[in-house]
Design an enzyme around this catalytic site. Structure first.
Site, PDB file in Angstrom:
ATOM      1  N   GLU A 245      -6.535 126.210 106.004  1.00 16.26           N
ATOM      2  CA  GLU A 245      -6.359 126.166 107.450  1.00 16.26           C
ATOM      3  C   GLU A 245      -5.409 127.276 107.935  1.00 16.26           C
ATOM      4  OE1 GLU A 245      -8.049 124.329 109.352  1.00 16.26           O
ATOM      5  OE2 GLU A 245      -7.024 124.285 111.285  1.00 16.26           O
ATOM      6  N   ASP A 246      -4.325 127.484 107.204  1.00 11.78           N
ATOM      7  CA  ASP A 246      -3.249 128.324 107.736  1.00 11.78           C
ATOM      8  C   ASP A 246      -3.042 129.654 107.026  1.00 11.78           C
ATOM      9  OD1 ASP A 246      -2.757 126.379 109.577  1.00 11.78           O
ATOM     10  OD2 ASP A 246      -1.155 125.421 108.427  1.00 11.78           O
TER      11      ASP A 246
ATOM     12  N   HIS B 217       6.778 121.786 103.275  1.00 13.41           N
ATOM     13  CA  HIS B 217       5.867 120.755 103.773  1.00 13.41           C
ATOM     14  C   HIS B 217       4.856 120.284 102.714  1.00 13.41           C
ATOM     15  CE1 HIS B 217       3.103 118.531 106.255  1.00 13.41           C
ATOM     16  NE2 HIS B 217       2.163 119.454 106.099  1.00 13.41           N
TER      17      HIS B 217
ATOM     18  N   ASP C 140      17.154  86.944 112.750  1.00 16.03           N
ATOM     19  CA  ASP C 140      16.731  87.304 111.401  1.00 16.03           C
ATOM     20  C   ASP C 140      16.391  88.781 111.304  1.00 16.03           C
ATOM     21  OD1 ASP C 140      14.852  86.665 113.219  1.00 16.03           O
ATOM     22  OD2 ASP C 140      13.656  85.380 111.915  1.00 16.03           O
TER      23      ASP C 140
HETATM   24 MN    MN Z   1       0.025 119.629 106.655  1.00 24.39          MN
END
Ligand code: MN
Length: 720
Positions: A76-77, A48, A259
Site C-alpha cells: 500500500e505505502d 507500526h 463494583d
Molecule cells: Mn497498518
C-alpha cells in the site's frame, strides 16, 4: 519500542518449531522498504508493522500471520508489488498481504449504502482467510493506541468506525481483550470529557482500590487453600467503557458504581471451577439473580466462565469470574486461541463448528444481493446477546436475545420456519412474537400449506429468519405480480383481438424488453402486475394508437380500487383485538358469529390467516382444536371500527327507509352496505352492514330503531 528479538522470543515460547527465518526476512524487507518513512508521531514507520506483529505474537498466531503483519503496509505505502512479495515469501503470505491491503482500502463512510457494501467486502475477506481480519484488527488496535498523533478531525471518524465495526467483530470472534481495549480507546476520542472524568476518579482512588483488591485476594486465596482448590486470583479494574455503560444505564455518578473492580479465578479444571464457586459463596453472601453458568451454556462466541456477584467484606458488591486456564485463553484470544500455530492449515473442523456464526454469515451473504439489506441483517447478529433454549428433545440451542419461536424454527430448517403456525413454550401456546427466555423449551406447530407472512418481519430478529422470509415473500410477490400481469395483459389482448401467447413470443416484445431493460417476458408481466408498465403499452406495439380501447385503462383502475377497499377493510380489523396482550397481530373475525367489541371472545391460531376470533358461545368454537387457542381481548384504546350486520324488518311504507338510515347515522354510525327486499306480505327486510366501535353503540342503534314507527323487528345477524 518493541524489538525483533521480543517478537522472536514470544513466538518461540509457544511454537518452538516455528520457522523464524521467515520472520527475520520479512523484518529486513519491511525495514528496507519503509526506510525514510515516518509516522505522524515522528517515529520511524517500521515501528507500526513491528507493533502489529507483536500484538499477533502475543495472540499466539502462526508464522505467516506475523510475517504478514510486518509486511502489511509495504504494498500500500511503498513501491513493493504483490509479485515481489510472492517471489520472496510464497503464495500464502502474498495472499494474506493482498487481503489486508484490500481491506485497508475500504473506507467505512457514513453513507449507509457504501458502508454496507464495504462491510460485506470485509466479511468476504474473512471468508477467504480469517487471519486477514485478525491482522487487520491488530493493525487497527495499534493505530488506535497511537491515535493521539493524528489531527483531531481525523480522530473522531476513526474512533467511531472502531466502535461501530471493529470492536463488534472482535467481540464476535471472541477476542475479549482486543474488544475492550478498542472500546476504551474509542471512548477516549468520542467522549473525551467522560473518559477524562472516569480516568481522574480512577486515579484518585488508586491506593484505596489496591487495598480492597489485596484484602479480597487474601481472603479468597486462604479459603481456596483450605478447600484444596489450586487457583490463581486476579483483581482488576473494570474497563472505562464498561464503567461508563453502568453510569449511563443506571443513571448514577462514578461514586455510586460500586463494583469497578472485578476478580478472576483461574483454576485447572471444570470441577474446580464449581468448587471455587462454592468456596466464594460460602465466604460471602451471593447476590440473587447474578449467577451465570457460561460453562454449561457457552456464549455464541465460545466464551465460558462462571459469573457471580457477592456482598463483599465491607458490604459492597464484588464480581467474580471463574474459569479454567483453557477457557481463559479462549476468552482473551477467541478465535485466535483455536488458530494458534497450525502452520499453513485452515481451522480444524471441530473449531470451525464452534464458529458457526461465521459460516452462517457467509451463507447468507451469498443469498442476499442488496447490500443495505445485508448490513441490516448482519448488524443484528453482531450486536445481539444470546438466549439459550431447548428443543423438545432437550437439545440446547443458542439464539440472539429477542429471538422468537420463528427465529428458532428458521434456525432448525427453512421449511420448518415457512410452515410455522404456532408455538408452545414449556407446553403452553404462545403468540409467534413471544420473546424466548433462556431455559424455555420450544416446540413449533406447523401446517404444510402454511406460508410466511409479511408481518413476521416485524418481530423476527435473526438474520437467517429475516433473509429466508424476505426471499420467500419476494418470490411470492414476483409470482403473484406475474400472474396478475398475465391476466391484465390477456384481457387487454382479448379486447384488441390479439393472442397473448403470440404477443409474448413476438419480436416486438423482445425488442420492447431490451429497450426497457427487462429480462424477458416474465419480467414484463411482473412489471405489468406491479403497474410499472401498462398493458396498453404492450398492446400498442401491435395496434395503432387511435384504435386502442381506452376504457381498458379505466377498468384497470376499477380493479385497483376494489382491491384498495378490501385492503382498507382488513387493516381496519387490525388493532381491534389484542392477542396475548399484543395489539398488532393479524386477526380475522369469524363470519359465523361476527363478534363486535364488548362481546366475550376467544381466539384460535389459524393456518396462515392469523388468529381467528369468535364469540365465546359461538357453536363453531366447540369443534376447534383447543391447543390452538390463544388469549384474546378487545383493545380498549383502539378506535378502529368494526362491521356488524343487522336485519330490520318493517312495514313496506314510503319514507320509512329514510327514517331508518337517519336513525342509524344519528348515532354516529356509518352504513357500509345495505340491501332491501320487499316481501309479499307488505313487509320489507333490510340488511345493513354498520361500522360500529363497540357493542354499546350497536345496542344504542338497535334501541333507536326499535322506537321508530312501523318497525317490526331489529336483530343482529350472525350467519352460519
Ligand atoms: Mn497498518
Amino acid at each position: 519500542m518493541i524489538r525483533l528479538h521480543d517478537i522472536l522470543d514470544t513466538i518461540s515460547a509457544y511454537n518452538p518449531e516455528a520457522d523464524l527465518d521467515v520472520i527475520k526476512k520479512a523484518y529486513v524487507f519491511s525495514a528496507k522498504m519503509h526506510e525514510g518513512q515516518t509516522r505522524q508521531s515522528g517515529e520511524p514507520y517500521l515501528v507500526h508493522p513491528m507493533e502489529v506483529a507483536g500484538i499477533l505474537a502475543r495472540m499466539k498466531l502462526d508464522v505467516p500471520s506475523i510475517a504478514t503483519a510486518l509486511l502489511h503496509d509495504t504494498v500500500e505505502d511503498t513501491v513493493t508489488t504483490l509479485e515481489e512479495v510472492e517471489r520472496l515469501f510464497g503464495p500464502e503470505i502474498k495472499n494474506l498481504v493482498d487481503g489486508v491491503t484490500k481491506l485497508s482500502r475500504i473506507q467505512f463512510t457514513s453513507v449507509e449504502e457504501k458502508q454496507a457494501e464495504n462491510f460485506r467486502k470485509m466479511l468476504m475477506a474473512m471468508a477467504q482467510d480469517i487471519r486477514v481480519i485478525l491482522i487487520k484488527l491488530a493493525d487497527r488496535l495499534h493505530n488506535m493506541r497511537t491515535l493521539e498523533h493524528l489531527p483531531e478531525k481525523r480522530q473522531v471518524p476513526i474512533a467511531q468506525e472502531t466502535l461501530d465495526i471493529y470492536a463488534p467483530i472482535a467481540n464476535r470472534l471472541g477476542i475479549q481483550e482486543m474488544k475492550v481495549e478498542l472500546e476504551d480507546l474509542a471512548l477516549k476520542y468520542l467522549k473525551p470529557d467522560v473518559w477524562r472524568h472516569i480516568d481522574e476518579q480512577v486515579k484518585k482512588r488508586a491506593s484505596q482500590r489496591e487495598k480492597h483488591i489485596s484484602e479480597v485476594k487474601n481472603s479468597v486465596e486462604r479459603t481456596l487453600k483450605e478447600h484444596h482448590v489450586v487457583g490463581e486470583i486476579y483483581g482488576r479494574l473494570k474497563h472505562y467503557q464498561s464503567i461508563h455503560k453502568k453510569m449511563v444505564a443506571q443513571n448514577i455518578p462514578f461514586d455510586e458504581v460500586h463494583d469497578i473492580v472485578a476478580f478472576r479465578i483461574v483454576v485447572d479444571n471444570v470441577q474446580q471451577c464449581y468448587e471455587a464457586l462454592g468456596v466464594i459463596h460460602a465466604l460471602w453472601r451471593p447476590v440473587p439473580g447474578r449467577f451465570r453458568d457460561y460453562i454449561a451454556m457457552p456464549k455464541a462466541n465460545n466464551y465460558q466462565s462462571l459469573h457471580t456477584t457477592v456482598i463483599g467484606p465491607h458490604g459492597d458488591r464484588v464480581e467474580f469470574q471463574i474459569r479454567t486456564r483453557q477457557m481463559h485463553e479462549t476468552a482473551e484470544h477467541g478465535i485466535a486461541a483455536h488458530w494458534k500455530y497450525k502452520e499453513g492449515r485452515l481451522m480444524e473442523d471441530k473449531d470451525e463448528m464452534k464458529f458457526k456464526w461465521l459460516r452462517r454469515l457467509l451463507e447468507w451473504q451469498s443469498e442476499i444481493s442488496d447490500s443495505t439489506e445485508f448490513l441490516e441483517t448482519v448488524k443484528l447478529d453482531l450486536f445481539a446477546e444470546d438466549v439459550y433454549i431447548f428443543t423438545p428433545k432437550g437439545q440446547l440451542k443458542e439464539l440472539p436475545r429477542g429471538s422468537t419461536p420463528l427465529d428458532f424454527a428458521y434456525s432448525i430448517h427453512t421449511d420448518l420456519g415457512h410452515s410455522t403456525v404456532g408455538a408452545k413454550i414449556n407446553g403452553k401456546i404462545v403468540p409467534l412474537r413471544y420473546q424466548l427466555h433462556s431455559g424455555d423449551t420450544v416446540e413449533i406447530l406447523t401446517q404444510k400449506e402454511k406460508h410466511p407472512h409479511k408481518d413476521w418481519l416485524q418481530f423476527v430478529v435473526t438474520s437467517r429468519a429475516k433473509a429466508k422470509i424476505r426471499s420467500f415473500l419476494r418470490q411470492e410477490e414476483h409470482d403473484k405480480s406475474r400472474a396478475i400481469g398475465h391476466e391484465v395483459l390477456e384481457k387487454a389482448c382479448g379486447h384488441h383481438g390479439l393472442n397473448i401467447n403470440r404477443v409474448l413470443k413476438s419480436r416486438e416484445m423482445e425488442e420492447f424488453a431490451k429497450n426497457a431493460s427487462y429480462e424477458g417476458a416474465d419480467a414484463i408481466l411482473s412489471a405489468i402486475g406491479y403497474g410499472k408498465i401498462s398493458a396498453l403499452q404492450i398492446v400498442g406495439l401491435f395496434v395503432p394508437h387511435d384504435q386502442l380501447v381506452p376504457e381498458e385503462a379505466a377498468r384497470e383502475k376499477a380493479r385497483e380500487s376494489v382491491i384498495g377497499k378490501i385492503v382498507r377493510r382488513l387493516t381496519r380489523a387490525k388493532g381491534l383485538v389484542k392477542v396475548s396482550g399484543y395489539s398488532d397481530m393479524l386477526v380475522n373475525f369469524g363470519k359465523c358469529c361476527n363478534p363486535v367489541p364488548g362481546d366475550s371472545i376467544v381466539g384460535f391460531v389459524t393456518r396462515g390467516r392469523g388468529v381467528s376470533v369468535h364469540v365465546s358461545d359461538c357453536p363453531k368454537v366447540v369443534g376447534m382444536d383447543p391447543t390452538r387457542r390463544v388469549d384474546v381481548e378487545w383493545d380498549q384504546s383502539s378506535d378502529a371500527t368494526h362491521i356488524a350486520k343487522i336485519r330490520v324488518v318493517c312495514a313496506d311504507r314510503p319514507g320509512l327507509l329514510a327514517n331508518i338510515t337517519e336513525a342509524i347515522t344519528a348515532e354516529g354510525v356509518n352504513i357500509s352496505a345495505a340491501s332491501i327486499h320487499t316481501m309479499e306480505d307488505q313487509t320489507a327486510v333490510n340488511n345493513f352492514d354498520l361500522e360500529i366501535k363497540n357493542i354499546t353503540q350497536l345496542r344504542d342503534v338497535i334501541k333507536a330503531l326499535e322506537r321508530l314507527k312501523g318497525i317490526i323487528s331489529v336483530h343482529r345477524v350472525r350467519e352460519g
